[in-house]
Motif scaffolding. Structure first.
Motif, PDB file in Angstrom:
ATOM      1  N   GLU A  38       4.511 -10.232  -0.517  1.00  0.00           N
ATOM      2  CA  GLU A  38       3.300 -11.043  -0.306  1.00  0.00           C
ATOM      3  C   GLU A  38       2.049 -10.313  -0.796  1.00  0.00           C
ATOM      4  OE1 GLU A  38       4.788 -13.345   3.731  1.00  0.00           O
ATOM      5  OE2 GLU A  38       2.729 -12.635   3.635  1.00  0.00           O
ATOM      6  N   ALA A  39       2.018  -9.007  -0.526  1.00  0.00           N
ATOM      7  CA  ALA A  39       0.860  -8.223  -0.982  1.00  0.00           C
ATOM      8  C   ALA A  39       0.807  -8.194  -2.508  1.00  0.00           C
ATOM      9  CB  ALA A  39       0.944  -6.800  -0.428  1.00  0.00           C
ATOM     10  N   LEU A  40       1.964  -8.000  -3.127  1.00  0.00           N
ATOM     11  CA  LEU A  40       2.024  -7.971  -4.599  1.00  0.00           C
ATOM     12  C   LEU A  40       1.539  -9.310  -5.173  1.00  0.00           C
ATOM     13  CD1 LEU A  40       2.969  -6.477  -7.171  1.00  0.00           C
ATOM     14  CD2 LEU A  40       5.225  -7.493  -6.826  1.00  0.00           C
ATOM     15  N   ASN A  41       2.036 -10.410  -4.597  1.00  0.00           N
ATOM     16  CA  ASN A  41       1.630 -11.741  -5.074  1.00  0.00           C
ATOM     17  C   ASN A  41       0.125 -11.951  -4.899  1.00  0.00           C
ATOM     18  OD1 ASN A  41       4.304 -12.207  -5.571  1.00  0.00           O
ATOM     19  ND2 ASN A  41       4.641 -13.498  -3.772  1.00  0.00           N
ATOM     20  N   HIS A  42      -0.407 -11.465  -3.776  1.00  0.00           N
ATOM     21  CA  HIS A  42      -1.833 -11.623  -3.478  1.00  0.00           C
ATOM     22  C   HIS A  42      -2.685 -10.861  -4.508  1.00  0.00           C
ATOM     23  CE1 HIS A  42      -5.489 -12.093  -1.233  1.00  0.00           C
ATOM     24  NE2 HIS A  42      -5.612 -10.794  -1.036  1.00  0.00           N
ATOM     25  N   ALA A  61       0.426  -3.851   3.730  1.00  0.00           N
ATOM     26  CA  ALA A  61      -0.833  -3.105   3.529  1.00  0.00           C
ATOM     27  C   ALA A  61      -0.942  -2.739   2.045  1.00  0.00           C
ATOM     28  CB  ALA A  61      -0.831  -1.840   4.374  1.00  0.00           C
ATOM     29  N   PHE A  62      -2.158  -2.723   1.527  1.00  0.00           N
ATOM     30  CA  PHE A  62      -2.303  -2.234   0.160  1.00  0.00           C
ATOM     31  C   PHE A  62      -3.625  -1.507  -0.026  1.00  0.00           C
ATOM     32  CE2 PHE A  62      -5.217  -5.445  -1.520  1.00  0.00           C
ATOM     33  CZ  PHE A  62      -4.938  -6.567  -0.757  1.00  0.00           C
ATOM     34  N   ARG A  63      -3.604  -0.600  -0.969  1.00  0.00           N
ATOM     35  CA  ARG A  63      -4.797   0.191  -1.256  1.00  0.00           C
ATOM     36  C   ARG A  63      -4.892   0.378  -2.765  1.00  0.00           C
ATOM     37  NH1 ARG A  63      -4.824   5.823   1.516  1.00  0.00           N
ATOM     38  NH2 ARG A  63      -4.026   6.710  -0.382  1.00  0.00           N
ATOM     39  N   ILE A  64      -6.098   0.204  -3.305  1.00  0.00           N
ATOM     40  CA  ILE A  64      -6.335   0.492  -4.719  1.00  0.00           C
ATOM     41  C   ILE A  64      -7.371   1.600  -4.767  1.00  0.00           C
ATOM     42  CG2 ILE A  64      -7.137  -0.422  -6.938  1.00  0.00           C
ATOM     43  CD1 ILE A  64      -6.237  -3.201  -5.993  1.00  0.00           C
ATOM     44  N   GLN A  65      -7.036   2.679  -5.446  1.00  0.00           N
ATOM     45  CA  GLN A  65      -7.987   3.802  -5.521  1.00  0.00           C
ATOM     46  C   GLN A  65      -7.997   4.407  -6.922  1.00  0.00           C
ATOM     47  OE1 GLN A  65      -6.124   6.607  -2.651  1.00  0.00           O
ATOM     48  NE2 GLN A  65      -5.907   8.012  -4.387  1.00  0.00           N
ATOM     49  N   GLU A  66      -9.091   5.062  -7.222  1.00  0.00           N
ATOM     50  CA  GLU A  66      -9.177   5.742  -8.512  1.00  0.00           C
ATOM     51  C   GLU A  66      -8.231   6.929  -8.531  1.00  0.00           C
ATOM     52  OE1 GLU A  66     -12.857   6.847 -10.254  1.00  0.00           O
ATOM     53  OE2 GLU A  66     -13.762   4.884  -9.895  1.00  0.00           O
ATOM     54  N   ILE A  67      -7.679   7.216  -9.709  1.00  0.00           N
ATOM     55  CA  ILE A  67      -6.691   8.292  -9.809  1.00  0.00           C
ATOM     56  C   ILE A  67      -7.338   9.663  -9.681  1.00  0.00           C
ATOM     57  CG2 ILE A  67      -5.051   9.417 -11.370  1.00  0.00           C
ATOM     58  CD1 ILE A  67      -4.408   6.608 -12.445  1.00  0.00           C
ATOM     59  N   PHE A  68      -8.438   9.856 -10.379  1.00  0.00           N
ATOM     60  CA  PHE A  68      -9.014  11.198 -10.414  1.00  0.00           C
ATOM     61  C   PHE A  68     -10.223  11.356  -9.492  1.00  0.00           C
ATOM     62  CE2 PHE A  68      -6.615  10.786 -14.359  1.00  0.00           C
ATOM     63  CZ  PHE A  68      -5.731  11.844 -14.161  1.00  0.00           C
ATOM     64  N   ASP A  69     -10.443  10.358  -8.659  1.00  0.00           N
ATOM     65  CA  ASP A  69     -11.468  10.465  -7.626  1.00  0.00           C
ATOM     66  C   ASP A  69     -10.913   9.768  -6.391  1.00  0.00           C
ATOM     67  OD1 ASP A  69     -13.630  10.553  -5.998  1.00  0.00           O
ATOM     68  OD2 ASP A  69     -14.960   9.365  -7.271  1.00  0.00           O
ATOM     69  N   GLU A  70     -10.084  10.500  -5.650  1.00  0.00           N
ATOM     70  CA  GLU A  70      -9.353   9.897  -4.528  1.00  0.00           C
ATOM     71  C   GLU A  70     -10.269   9.332  -3.455  1.00  0.00           C
ATOM     72  OE1 GLU A  70      -6.563  12.760  -3.115  1.00  0.00           O
ATOM     73  OE2 GLU A  70      -5.471  12.822  -5.026  1.00  0.00           O
ATOM     74  N   GLN A  71     -11.511   9.826  -3.433  1.00  0.00           N
ATOM     75  CA  GLN A  71     -12.458   9.316  -2.440  1.00  0.00           C
ATOM     76  C   GLN A  71     -12.921   7.905  -2.788  1.00  0.00           C
ATOM     77  OE1 GLN A  71     -12.855  11.263   0.240  1.00  0.00           O
ATOM     78  NE2 GLN A  71     -11.442  12.588  -0.889  1.00  0.00           N
ATOM     79  N   ASN A  72     -12.748   7.559  -4.043  1.00  0.00           N
ATOM     80  CA  ASN A  72     -13.216   6.234  -4.483  1.00  0.00           C
ATOM     81  C   ASN A  72     -12.112   5.199  -4.278  1.00  0.00           C
ATOM     82  OD1 ASN A  72     -14.646   4.148  -5.502  1.00  0.00           O
ATOM     83  ND2 ASN A  72     -15.021   5.083  -7.508  1.00  0.00           N
ATOM     84  N   ILE A  73     -12.115   4.627  -3.096  1.00  0.00           N
ATOM     85  CA  ILE A  73     -11.106   3.624  -2.745  1.00  0.00           C
ATOM     86  C   ILE A  73     -11.730   2.242  -2.912  1.00  0.00           C
ATOM     87  CG2 ILE A  73      -9.708   2.700  -0.864  1.00  0.00           C
ATOM     88  CD1 ILE A  73      -9.493   5.612   0.159  1.00  0.00           C
ATOM     89  N   ILE A  74     -11.145   1.450  -3.781  1.00  0.00           N
ATOM     90  CA  ILE A  74     -11.711   0.131  -4.098  1.00  0.00           C
ATOM     91  C   ILE A  74     -11.454  -0.836  -2.940  1.00  0.00           C
ATOM     92  CG2 ILE A  74     -11.808  -1.707  -5.861  1.00  0.00           C
ATOM     93  CD1 ILE A  74     -12.217   1.186  -7.003  1.00  0.00           C
ATOM     94  N   ILE A  75     -10.233  -0.781  -2.435  1.00  0.00           N
ATOM     95  CA  ILE A  75      -9.867  -1.653  -1.302  1.00  0.00           C
ATOM     96  C   ILE A  75      -8.756  -0.961  -0.522  1.00  0.00           C
ATOM     97  CG2 ILE A  75      -8.204  -3.017  -2.668  1.00  0.00           C
ATOM     98  CD1 ILE A  75      -9.130  -5.474  -1.026  1.00  0.00           C
ATOM     99  N   ASP A  76      -8.780  -1.124   0.802  1.00  0.00           N
ATOM    100  CA  ASP A  76      -7.764  -0.498   1.659  1.00  0.00           C
ATOM    101  C   ASP A  76      -7.492  -1.481   2.794  1.00  0.00           C
ATOM    102  OD1 ASP A  76      -6.009   1.327   2.666  1.00  0.00           O
ATOM    103  OD2 ASP A  76      -7.528   2.739   3.376  1.00  0.00           O
ATOM    104  N   LYS A  77      -6.499  -2.325   2.613  1.00  0.00           N
ATOM    105  CA  LYS A  77      -6.287  -3.446   3.532  1.00  0.00           C
ATOM    106  C   LYS A  77      -5.113  -3.173   4.479  1.00  0.00           C
ATOM    107  CE  LYS A  77      -6.879  -8.436   2.771  1.00  0.00           C
ATOM    108  NZ  LYS A  77      -7.158  -8.661   4.133  1.00  0.00           N
ATOM    109  N   ILE A 111      -2.178   2.042   4.655  1.00  0.00           N
ATOM    110  CA  ILE A 111      -1.197   2.780   3.854  1.00  0.00           C
ATOM    111  C   ILE A 111      -0.969   4.197   4.399  1.00  0.00           C
ATOM    112  CG2 ILE A 111      -0.909   3.943   1.611  1.00  0.00           C
ATOM    113  CD1 ILE A 111      -0.125   0.995   1.501  1.00  0.00           C
ATOM    114  N   ASP A 112      -2.042   4.924   4.688  1.00  0.00           N
ATOM    115  CA  ASP A 112      -1.846   6.314   5.113  1.00  0.00           C
ATOM    116  C   ASP A 112      -1.432   6.433   6.585  1.00  0.00           C
ATOM    117  OD1 ASP A 112      -4.214   5.621   6.206  1.00  0.00           O
ATOM    118  OD2 ASP A 112      -5.396   7.208   5.268  1.00  0.00           O
ATOM    119  N   GLU A 113      -1.203   5.281   7.237  1.00  0.00           N
ATOM    120  CA  GLU A 113      -0.709   5.309   8.614  1.00  0.00           C
ATOM    121  C   GLU A 113       0.760   4.914   8.694  1.00  0.00           C
ATOM    122  OE1 GLU A 113      -5.042   3.967  10.523  1.00  0.00           O
ATOM    123  OE2 GLU A 113      -3.516   2.453  10.098  1.00  0.00           O
TER     124      GLU A 113
END
Lengths: 100, 173
Positions: A8-12, A73-89, A97-99
């Motif tokens: 469902e997350a992938l489809n979304h 759950a899904f998270r999109i983040q930059e590869i070389f700037d791990e602090q830059n998380i675009i979305i963390d649902k 994700i990290d839980e």
């Protein structure tokens, strides 16, 4: 929108990106032409790379990782700037994700 | 070891790089090459599709590569060209070098003297027909697209039926 499984997350994620592209570009949807048509496409299943979390799959695009958990759950983040998380649902059990 | 991993190993030791292997044999692997603190190149390799080179990868989410290669030797030349010169833009002279052709070869195919070819390679402004002749001698063909706020469209300045290269390349790709 709440999603509760990996699929469902992938489809979304995929449908959201496709809707954005349909709105903002005139380039037709033709995934087989993705390398040179200029349209943005969702990541492909064969872009999966090693994931450091359990119960999570990780996909790479040129500048971002997309993590998708079995709970949706899904998270999109930059590869070389791990602090830059675009979305963390959060997923079905309210875990990120990290839980997992 | 896959072919992209080999390319990473063959790069000079001084070049900072990051290789990320696909989980599957037929999946996509990645090689990031850092030019300096805030610039990198990204290369993806898929055994079925070939190599995609992203010249400005940090501006990209889900879009296709800036350059596509189906031959590792040519990609290797392109990477070395960028590492040596730090120039990402490509001139027609660079295109010739990537193709592994000499000015003498172009001269022979086009029937123009080598000094003319040399002069052409140093020009920034030339007729489309001259450019087409040069690219054709290298074995390629030209596509031109125009872009507006509301639409993007290819325009046909050359008669496609004239292009033997186009027909042959389309068959091969």
């Amino acid at each position: 929108m709440e999603v509760s499984s990996f699929q469902e997350a992938l489809n979304h994620i995929n449908s959201t990106l496709n809707e954005v592209e349909n709105t903002y570009t005139t380039i037709p949807f033709n995934p087989s032409n993705w390398m040179n048509d200029g349209r943005m496409y969702p990541f492909q299943p064969d872009s999966e790379v090693y994931c450091e979390y359990n119960n999570v799959r990780k996909f790479r695009s040129v500048s971002h990782y997309t993590y998708i958990g079995i709970n949706g759950a899904f998270r999109i983040q930059e590869i070389f700037d791990e602090q830059n998380i675009i979305i963390d649902k959060r997923g079905k059990n309210k875990k990120k994700i990290d839980e997992l | 070891m896959n072919r992209l991993e080999q390319l990473a190993i063959d790069l000079p030791k001084s070049v900072k790089k990051n290789f990320e292997k696909s989980l599957t044999e037929d999946g996509t692997s990645w090689l990031d090459i850092f030019l300096n603190n805030d610039q990198r190149l990204a290369i993806e390799w898929n055994p079925r599709l070939g190599y995609g080179l992203y010249i400005n990868p940090d501006n990209s989410f889900g879009s296709g590569p800036d350059e596509v290669y189906r031959n590792l030797d040519i990609l290797d030349r392109r990477i070395k060209m960028i590492l040596d010169t730090r120039q990402k833009e490509i001139s027609i002279k660079d295109l010739r070098k990537l193709s592994g052709k000499t000015q003498s070869f172009i001269s022979e195919v086009t029937g123009k003297g080598q000094p003319s070819i040399s002069k052409l390679e140093n020009q920034r402004d030339f007729q489309l027909s001259t450019l087409e002749e040069y690219i054709s001698a290298l074995g390629g063909y030209i596509n031109i697209s125009v872009h507006f706020k509301d639409f993007d469209i290819p325009i046909d300045l050359f008669d496609p039926t004239d292009s033997t290269n186009k027909k042959e390349l389309e068959k091969e790709i």
